[in-house]
Enzyme design. Structure first.
Site, PDB file in Angstrom:
ATOM      1  N   ASP A   1       0.835  -1.267  -0.045  1.00 29.70           N
ATOM      2  CA  ASP A   1      -0.044  -0.115   0.066  1.00 29.70           C
ATOM      3  C   ASP A   1       0.787   1.373   0.167  1.00 29.70           C
ATOM      4  O   ASP A   1       0.580   2.347   0.273  1.00 29.70           O
ATOM      5  CB  ASP A   1      -0.934  -0.209   1.130  1.00 29.70           C
ATOM      6  CG  ASP A   1      -0.158  -0.098   2.503  1.00 29.70           C
ATOM      7  OD1 ASP A   1       1.124  -0.243   2.577  1.00 29.70           O
ATOM      8  OD2 ASP A   1      -0.858   0.028   3.563  1.00 29.70           O
TER       9      ASP A   1
ATOM     10  N   LYS B   1       4.638   2.036  16.097  1.00 24.41           N
ATOM     11  CA  LYS B   1       3.430   2.821  16.644  1.00 24.41           C
ATOM     12  C   LYS B   1       3.546   3.236  17.970  1.00 24.41           C
ATOM     13  O   LYS B   1       2.796   2.766  18.917  1.00 24.41           O
ATOM     14  CB  LYS B   1       2.138   1.859  16.204  1.00 24.41           C
ATOM     15  CG  LYS B   1       1.840   1.466  14.706  1.00 24.41           C
ATOM     16  CD  LYS B   1       0.605   1.171  14.134  1.00 24.41           C
ATOM     17  CE  LYS B   1       0.674   0.947  12.813  1.00 24.41           C
ATOM     18  NZ  LYS B   1       0.775  -0.120  12.236  1.00 24.41           N
TER      19      LYS B   1
ATOM     20  N   ASP C   1       1.564   6.233   2.514  1.00 24.17           N
ATOM     21  CA  ASP C   1       1.134   4.895   2.735  1.00 24.17           C
ATOM     22  C   ASP C   1      -0.417   5.142   2.293  1.00 24.17           C
ATOM     23  O   ASP C   1      -1.039   5.791   3.408  1.00 24.17           O
ATOM     24  CB  ASP C   1       1.224   4.684   4.014  1.00 24.17           C
ATOM     25  CG  ASP C   1       0.397   3.346   4.724  1.00 24.17           C
ATOM     26  OD1 ASP C   1      -0.507   3.058   4.038  1.00 24.17           O
ATOM     27  OD2 ASP C   1       0.875   2.795   5.622  1.00 24.17           O
TER      28      ASP C   1
HETATM   29  N1  GDD Z   1       0.001 -11.357   3.453  1.00 27.82           N
HETATM   30  C1  GDD Z   1      -0.300 -10.618   4.416  1.00 27.82           C
HETATM   31  N2  GDD Z   1      -0.718 -11.408   5.644  1.00 27.82           N
HETATM   32  N3  GDD Z   1      -0.195  -9.556   4.518  1.00 27.82           N
HETATM   33  C2  GDD Z   1      -0.557  -8.827   5.396  1.00 27.82           C
HETATM   34  C3  GDD Z   1      -0.780  -9.330   6.732  1.00 27.82           C
HETATM   35  C4  GDD Z   1      -0.986 -10.585   6.763  1.00 27.82           C
HETATM   36  O1  GDD Z   1      -1.366 -11.265   7.950  1.00 27.82           O
HETATM   37  N4  GDD Z   1      -0.980  -8.102   7.747  1.00 27.82           N
HETATM   38  C5  GDD Z   1      -0.655  -7.126   6.926  1.00 27.82           C
HETATM   39  N5  GDD Z   1      -0.324  -7.242   5.442  1.00 27.82           N
HETATM   40  C6  GDD Z   1      -0.064  -6.419   4.506  1.00 27.82           C
HETATM   41  C7  GDD Z   1      -0.801  -5.243   4.318  1.00 27.82           C
HETATM   42  O2  GDD Z   1      -1.888  -5.830   3.095  1.00 27.82           O
HETATM   43  C8  GDD Z   1      -0.168  -4.037   3.968  1.00 27.82           C
HETATM   44  O3  GDD Z   1       0.247  -4.066   2.434  1.00 27.82           O
HETATM   45  C9  GDD Z   1       1.364  -4.493   4.475  1.00 27.82           C
HETATM   46  O4  GDD Z   1       1.021  -6.101   4.875  1.00 27.82           O
HETATM   47  C10 GDD Z   1       1.363  -3.439   5.860  1.00 27.82           C
HETATM   48  O5  GDD Z   1       0.026  -3.549   6.490  1.00 27.82           O
HETATM   49  P1  GDD Z   1      -0.527  -2.487   7.129  1.00 27.82           P
HETATM   50  O6  GDD Z   1      -1.654  -2.682   7.664  1.00 27.82           O
HETATM   51  O7  GDD Z   1      -0.814  -1.335   5.899  1.00 27.82           O
HETATM   52  O8  GDD Z   1       0.565  -1.749   8.119  1.00 27.82           O
HETATM   53  P2  GDD Z   1       0.742   0.000   8.632  1.00 27.82           P
HETATM   54  O9  GDD Z   1       0.595   0.628   7.482  1.00 27.82           O
HETATM   55  O10 GDD Z   1      -0.153  -0.061   9.621  1.00 27.82           O
HETATM   56  O11 GDD Z   1       2.223  -0.369   8.963  1.00 27.82           O
HETATM   57  C11 GDD Z   1       3.090  -0.662   8.347  1.00 27.82           C
HETATM   58  O12 GDD Z   1       3.561  -0.059   7.096  1.00 27.82           O
HETATM   59  C12 GDD Z   1       4.195   1.293   7.764  1.00 27.82           C
HETATM   60  C13 GDD Z   1       4.544   2.127   6.463  1.00 27.82           C
HETATM   61  O13 GDD Z   1       3.468   2.465   5.736  1.00 27.82           O
HETATM   62  C14 GDD Z   1       4.409  -0.977   9.095  1.00 27.82           C
HETATM   63  O14 GDD Z   1       5.544  -1.648   8.390  1.00 27.82           O
HETATM   64  C15 GDD Z   1       4.877   0.261   9.642  1.00 27.82           C
HETATM   65  O15 GDD Z   1       6.226  -0.128  10.498  1.00 27.82           O
HETATM   66  C16 GDD Z   1       5.280   0.989   8.833  1.00 27.82           C
HETATM   67  O16 GDD Z   1       5.730   2.655   9.191  1.00 27.82           O
HETATM   68 MG    MG Z   2      -0.145   0.576   5.511  1.00 30.29          MG
END
Ligand code: GDD
Ligand code: MG
Length: 334
Positions: free
Chosen positions: A104, A155, A214
């Site tokens: 994303d 976070k 993001d």
């Molecule tokens: N296959 C799979 N299985 N993918 C997953 C799973 C899972 O269980 N959980 C999450 N994802 C995928 C989501 O679809 C997304 O593309 C990516 O992993 C990150 O998950 P998000 O839910 O978008 O995380 P976030 O935005 O809260 O936080 C993450 O991204 C931030 C930067 O955009 C973390 O990596 C943070 O540390 C980072 O700063």
């Molecule tokens: Mg994200």
């Protein structure tokens, strides 16, 4: 590519589609991510799938996306970020240095810089970092002068974040990282694996202030699209109005994305908004700073404003006013 999350923050848009299959101006989100990687020389990608894998398989039936060969790894159950990486890497037989991206994230960052820094440092893992105003939604990553990561705090409360440089969601990893991830349960790379690598001194990072977003919240999903049409991306501006949309010359449409099959009638006003395919705004309807889902309808004289989000096929009736509302509401069963 991690694309298996539920996209909870983007509901109701993600009730039917996974987040990375939502359209961003002219193509699904994932195609923006994949074509950026393709420009940097990537020709094979493993999609780590969980939620609605069928949407990806149907969109790319020949196993190619933006010229990149896709391998599909479908998790039997959500394994969280590290569990998903381990599962996908084993499924695809990865045994050499590899790249992980959060599906994303839209960015103009040059992957080449991460790869060369990784090799130079002899790192086990190297992260891309980007600066943000509010780090509390992200993984916060302070580094020493040499680019070695000193801590990884996922976070944290806003006041306690030790840096405004955050994990931008692109990593170069050695296969040894896979051996750190326990099998058979959910494992978060942010909460377990990266902190363990920090303790061993094997995690590095590269800071950059290239364009980065993001797109996983309504505000950011809207913003990512307006940034594209405003020309804030390296690739230059995209057309905001699809040639397959129907916009009345007597409507006012400003600073908005209008996708194929969308209809905007006489006297309607659409500002700072995104209309997904087939969304309609009837005569005198008003849409500001909001997202209209596929085939949703804003009837005559209705007002939709302040980051309201309409799910697929939702109808806002004549004269109704929505201020910062999501429809259907979470848990309404609609
Ligand atoms: N296959 C799979 N299985 N993918 C997953 C799973 C899972 O269980 N959980 C999450 N994802 C995928 C989501 O679809 C997304 O593309 C990516 O992993 C990150 O998950 P998000 O839910 O978008 O995380 P976030 O935005 O809260 O936080 C993450 O991204 C931030 C930067 O955009 C973390 O990596 C943070 O540390 C980072 O700063
Ligand atoms: Mg994200």
């Amino acid at each position: 590519m991690l694309v298996g999350g539920f996209g909870t923050r983007l509901r109701p848009l993600t009730t039917h589609l996974p987040k990375q299959m939502l359209p961003v101006v002219d193509r699904p989100m994932i195609e923006h991510v994949v074509s950026h990687l393709a420009e940097r020389g990537v020709d094979d990608a493993v999609l780590s799938l969980g939620y609605r894998p069928d949407a990806f398989l149907e969109a790319y039936p020949d196993g190619h996306c933006a010229g990149v060969a896709l391998h599909y790894a479908v998790e039997p159950e959500p394994l969280d970020t590290a569990g998903a990486i381990r599962f996908a890497a084993l499924d695809a037989g990865i045994d050499d240095t590899f790249v992980v991206v959060n599906g994303d994230v839209l960015t103009d960052f040059d992957l080449g810089k991460l790869l060369s820094r990784h090799a130079e440092a002899g790192a086990e893992g190297t992260l891309h970092l980007t600066p943000v105003d509010d780090p509390s939604r992200y993984g916060v990553v302070p580094t020493d002068g040499e680019g070695r990561v000193e801590a990884f705090i996922e976070k944290p409360p806003r006041e306690s974040a030790p840096s405004h440089w955050i994990n931008a969601g692109t990593y170069v990893l050695e296969p040894s990282v896979l051996a750190r991830i326990p099998d058979g349960r959910k494992v978060s790379i942010e909460r377990e694996t990266f902190p363990a690598m920090v303790a061993d001194g094997t995690l590095y990072a590269v800071e950059s202030d290239d364009y980065w977003i993001d797109a996983g919240t309504p505000a950011a999903y809207l913003r990512a699209q307006l940034d594209l049409v405003d020309g804030h991306r390296a690739a230059g501006p995209r057309d905001a109005i699809s040639p397959e949309a129907s916009v009345s010359p007597a409507a006012t449409v400003r600073h908005s994305v209008v996708m194929a099959g969308a209809v905007i009638d006489d006297g309607a006003v659409v500002v700072d908004s995104v209309l997904l395919p087939g969304a309609q705004v009837a005569a005198g309807g008003e849409v500001t700073g909001s997202i209209l889902g596929p085939r949703s309808v804003v009837e005559e004289g209705a007002v939709v404003t302040e980051l309201s989000v309409l799910g697929e096929g939702v109808i806002v009736e004549e004269g109704e006013v929505l201020v910062g509302e999501a429809r259907p509401e979470e848990g309404s069963g609609a």
